[in-house]
Design an enzyme around this catalytic site. Structure first.
Site, PDB file in Angstrom:
ATOM      1  N   GLU A   1      -8.837   5.669 -10.719  1.00 15.13           N
ATOM      2  CA  GLU A   1     -10.057   6.402 -11.079  1.00 15.13           C
ATOM      3  C   GLU A   1      -9.843   7.916 -11.101  1.00 15.13           C
ATOM      4  O   GLU A   1     -10.741   8.677 -10.755  1.00 15.13           O
ATOM      5  CB  GLU A   1     -11.230   6.011 -10.164  1.00 15.13           C
TER       6      GLU A   1
ATOM      7  N   HIS B   1     -13.646   4.310  -1.240  1.00 16.89           N
ATOM      8  CA  HIS B   1     -12.634   3.325  -0.869  1.00 16.89           C
ATOM      9  C   HIS B   1     -11.794   3.861   0.282  1.00 16.89           C
ATOM     10  O   HIS B   1     -11.615   5.083   0.425  1.00 16.89           O
ATOM     11  CB  HIS B   1     -11.679   3.039  -2.040  1.00 16.89           C
TER      12      HIS B   1
END
Length: 496
Positions: free
Chosen positions: A213, A482
């Site tokens: 990402e 995360h």
């Protein structure tokens, strides 16, 4: 294979691409600014749900909307110029920084004690700020700079006295809380007890780094600056744009970034052709890299890294399975293409955000994929059962800014206990993405969707692979949704 830094074969094409991006940028910036007017989930301890008021500042929203409309003609011209150029673009950019401190080449069979290699994988949610708000994160440019510093300075907390996700401040260093690792509590006698650890800092001098990402190009540039002080070889802006063979218009790249302390011999990107829904505009795929680690009796010692980010929507299990099947085929194709007779393959690692876990009832299809027959998952015992020390890696986005997760040390303490994990980590899901009520019992682990897998490859000197440590890393507290994960492998020649 000689890697040039620019993804374009000539300066003319590179310049025209930059011109196209310049024409597109005002409309992109204005659209991102409009989305960025959303409110983050309240940072207060009450944890109330998100209230997304698009035009929180009406005058600013009106100004950004006007700028967007005025920029549309230039954006259309830029799109006409930019799209055809992507056919000539290699699907990644390469940054090579000559560092004075580089790892010594591995010479075999002289080293009988073997060699350890460490790997880190992290989803850093560096989308444009307006889209990052959907994960309760914003300030993409600032977060990119901070993440780069924290990764490059594995001992930043110890050196600067910084425990939050913020750059070091000038002046004398403040006292720093203990940043030592904490082993996850497991019952005595359990296999692998002590193998997994929650740590507040990135492992110092990690050899390989795979990020997901990293979609925003300005954020990628900010991230590469500090990383290039620690990693000599960086592949970034990985993916395709425009109308490639992936069959759909791609506005964003794959989001993958790979950094290596060792020389990159070959690299290849493969685009998944079956993205749908929210993933359609991103060129998600697989990045395969071959690195040179040293030499053995005149033959190369090489390692293979395979990094990916799979399809995101929870209900599309078959799409993820198809992508994994394609990935395994491409991995073998890449390795067959770039192998040389006599190569000693030290490691073969498969890592990334796979967007499924090993405990959710809704992920049963992916849990039984052939990937786990070919690669070993240190955290997994069998489908639907993880090691006692393994924990989830996807945070509960509503709690990202809670006081309990405000610093790496706070997050580490919270995750050491099951009650804290239940509060802070996203829970298992059903096939349609709804919470799985059957998973409320103990032990509660959360969703582990970030993986580092490995497999042993036949080689002329019979290297053996031993997992020394698996880390769950809290140093990106407040910077990502995360938990980064890390793996250290010990490679040893077979006993004489």
């Amino acid at each position: 294979m000689v890697l040039r830094e620019s993804p374009f074969p000539s300066r003319l094409l590179s310049g025209l691409n930059s011109l196209g991006q310049l024409l597109l940028f005002p409309s992109y910036w204005a659209a991102d600014g409009l989305l960025d007017l959303q409110e983050l989930t309240a940072r207060t301890r009450q944890g109330q749900r998100c209230r997304c008021r698009l035009l929180r500042v009406p005058l600013m929203g009106l100004a950004l909307l006007l700028l967007f409309l005025l920029a549309v003609p230039a954006a259309l011209l830029g799109l006409v110029l930019w799209c055809p150029l992507q056919a000539a673009r290699r699907p990644f950019a390469y940054k090579h920084t000559r560092l004075s401190r580089r790892p010594a080449g591995w010479e075999l069979p002289g080293q009988r004690q073997g060699q350890a290699f460490s790997f880190v994988s992290a989803n850093v949610c560096l989308l444009p700020s307006g889209l990052a708000k959907c994960s309760n994160l914003g300030q993409t440019q600032q977060r990119a700079a901070r993440i780069g510093q924290l990764i490059a300075q594995g001992e930043a907390a110890t050196k600067y006295g910084a425990v939050a996700c913020s750059p070091p401040r000038p002046g004398p260093a403040a006292p720093c809380p203990d940043a030592s690792s904490v082993a996850i509590e497991v019952p005595d006698g359990e296999p692998g007890a002590g193998l997994g650890e929650i740590v507040a800092s990135f492992p110092p001098a990690a050899d390989f780094l795979c990020l997901q990402e990293v979609f925003d190009l300005r954020a990628a540039a900010r991230l590469c600056r500090p990383l290039s002080l620690a990693y000599e070889h960086i592949l970034y802006d990985v993916g395709v744009y425009g109308l490639p063979s992936c069959r759909a218009l791609k506005i964003f790249n794959s989001g993958l970034l790979l950094a290596s302390r060792y020389p990159v011999l070959a690299a290849q990107y493969y685009c998944y052709p079956n993205g749908s829904g929210e993933d359609t505009l991103a060129a998600k795929g697989l990045l395969c890299v071959q690195v040179q680690l040293g030499a053995a009796q005149g033959q190369r010692i090489v390692g293979y890294l395979n990094c990916t980010h799979l399809h995101a929507p929870a209900a599309d299990a078959q799409t993820r399975c198809d992508q994994l099947t394609m990935a395994l085929f491409w991995v073998q194709l890449f390795q067959d293409t770039h192998a040389q007779p006599g190569d000693v393959v030290a490691f073969d690692v498969f890592c990334g955000d796979l967007n499924f876990d090993n405990c959710s009832a809704g992920d049963s299809l992916e849990q039984s994929h052939d990937l786990f027959q070919q690669y070993q998952d240190p955290c997994r015992v069998r489908p639907r059962q993880d090691q006692p020390w393994a924990i989830g890696t996807l945070l509960n986005y509503l709690q990202i800014h809670a006081q309990a997760l405000a610093t790496p040390q706070h997050m580490k303490r919270e995750l050491e206990h099951e009650e804290g994990r239940h509060r802070c980590l996203a829970g298992p899901i059903l096939a349609d993405g709804r919470p799985d009520p059957s998973a409320e019992g103990s032990p509660w682990k959360g969703r582990r969707i970030d993986y580092i897998l490995y497999r042993e490859r036949p080689n002329p000197i019979g290297l053996t692979t031993e997992v020394e440590k698996f880390w769950f890393i809290t140093q990106l507290a407040g910077c990502s949704d995360h938990l980064p994960v890390g793996l250290r492998l010990l490679l040893k020649p077979a006993a004489q």
